[in-house]
Scaffold this active site. Structure first.
Site, PDB file in Angstrom:
ATOM      1  N   GLU A  59      -3.220  -8.901   3.438  1.00 29.81           N
ATOM      2  CA  GLU A  59      -3.097  -9.374   4.819  1.00 29.81           C
ATOM      3  C   GLU A  59      -4.314  -9.080   5.683  1.00 29.81           C
ATOM      4  OE1 GLU A  59      -1.803  -5.066   5.154  1.00 29.81           O
ATOM      5  OE2 GLU A  59      -1.709  -6.657   3.655  1.00 29.81           O
ATOM      6  N   CYS A  69       0.836  -1.204   0.000  1.00 25.94           N
ATOM      7  CA  CYS A  69       0.000   0.000   0.000  1.00 25.94           C
ATOM      8  C   CYS A  69       0.873   1.256   0.000  1.00 25.94           C
ATOM      9  CB  CYS A  69      -0.995  -0.045   1.150  1.00 25.94           C
ATOM     10  SG  CYS A  69      -2.391   1.097   0.913  1.00 25.94           S
ATOM     11  N   HIS A 125      -4.259  -4.780   0.270  1.00 25.64           N
ATOM     12  CA  HIS A 125      -3.962  -5.376   1.574  1.00 25.64           C
ATOM     13  C   HIS A 125      -4.388  -6.839   1.613  1.00 25.64           C
ATOM     14  CE1 HIS A 125      -2.695  -1.767   3.814  1.00 25.64           C
ATOM     15  NE2 HIS A 125      -3.588  -1.122   3.093  1.00 25.64           N
TER      16      HIS A 125
END
Length: 278
Positions: A216, A120, A214
């Site tokens: 994650e 990001c 993202h």
């Protein structure tokens, strides 16, 4: 991480992965990455890193000192792989960021590491530092779950991927093809979305990997960000393609987990592990 329940020979070197955690909620980010790497098909040791020149407002410094390393604590050959997370800093100029000089030194240090993933805002910072690719701010926040098309289907990082898959995004910037294509001898565009721009860009030798979204994030991370911004009276829209029928009281489903684990598994096997060492 040493919680695997199968035998690993003492002669096998376990890859060391460093995570420079720039996110405001440090513990949440720690848990996200710890959960991901507990699911990949090999064992790794995770080390979380903090900055030395900046004290974050949202985490107790004593906790960081007790649980995090700094890059002064290690030698240049310690890490096999590095992840530099995002941070809510898109609207600031890089040179205005308090820790920009230290971050530049870490990005320079990363050239000693087999492979570094920039996530990001981290991707924005990395592309600016390494290639002077400019920041392109968007008027409306790119916020929600978006599908992505594979550009190079046989790429090492994308083994086992479906032709299209979902990824969470939460950002105020876009990376344009024309900016990356100026470096087409060095950089490959691997994943794209016609609406929100590029998602995955990688240096040809895979020493640098840039993710604008993202992978994650947990199922409820965008929900928490949305509720936080509403409490702060920010002009924020409901995350796209996230809540069932845009019902903000619904529990979002984690539709990207399998591809997230697969991506980081491919990264460790193809970029972090060196043939003959494991």
């Amino acid at each position: 991480m040493n919680d695997k329940n199968y035998y690993i020979s003492d002669e096998i070197k376990i890859p060391k992965i460093g995570i420079l955690n720039l996110m405001p909620n440090k513990i949440e980010t720690e848990n996200q990455f710890s959960n991901i790497f507990s699911e990949i098909f090999t064992e790794v040791n995770l080390y979380f890193f903090r900055l030395e020149t900046y004290i974050p407002k949202n985490c107790d410094i004593e906790y960081l000192e007790n649980n995090y390393l700094t890059f002064s604590d290690i030698n240049k050959n310690f890490l096999d792989g590095l992840i530099i997370t995002g941070a809510p800093l898109e609207l600031k100029e890089f040179e205005e960021i308090d820790y920009w000089e230290e971050l530049k030194s870490i990005m320079e240090y990363s050239k000693n590491i087999k492979s570094t993933i920039y996530i990001c805002w981290g991707a924005l910072a990395g592309l600016y530092y390494h290639y002077k690719i400019p920041k392109r701010i968007v008027r409306d926040k790119i916020f929600g779950i978006f599908s992505h098309k594979i550009i190079e289907k046989n790429h090492k990082l994308l083994k086992g991927f479906d032709d299209e898959f979902l990824v969470p995004h939460s950002r105020y910037f876009s990376i344009k093809k024309e900016d990356i294509n100026k470096y087409k001898d060095e950089l490959d565009i691997l994943l794209d979305n016609d609406e929100i721009g590029l998602f995955l860009v990688a240096k040809k030798d895979l020493s640098q990997i840039y993710l604008t979204g993202h992978f994650e994030y947990e199922a409820d991370t965008l929900k928490k960000e949305y509720e936080r911004d509403k409490l702060l009276n920010k002009n924020i829209s409901i995350p796209q393609n996230y809540f069932d029928n845009d019902n903000t009281n619904s529990i979002p489903k984690m539709k990207w987990r399998a591809h997230c684990v697969l991506f980081f598994n491919n990264w460790v096997f193809e970029c972090v592990r060196k043939e003959g060492e494991y």
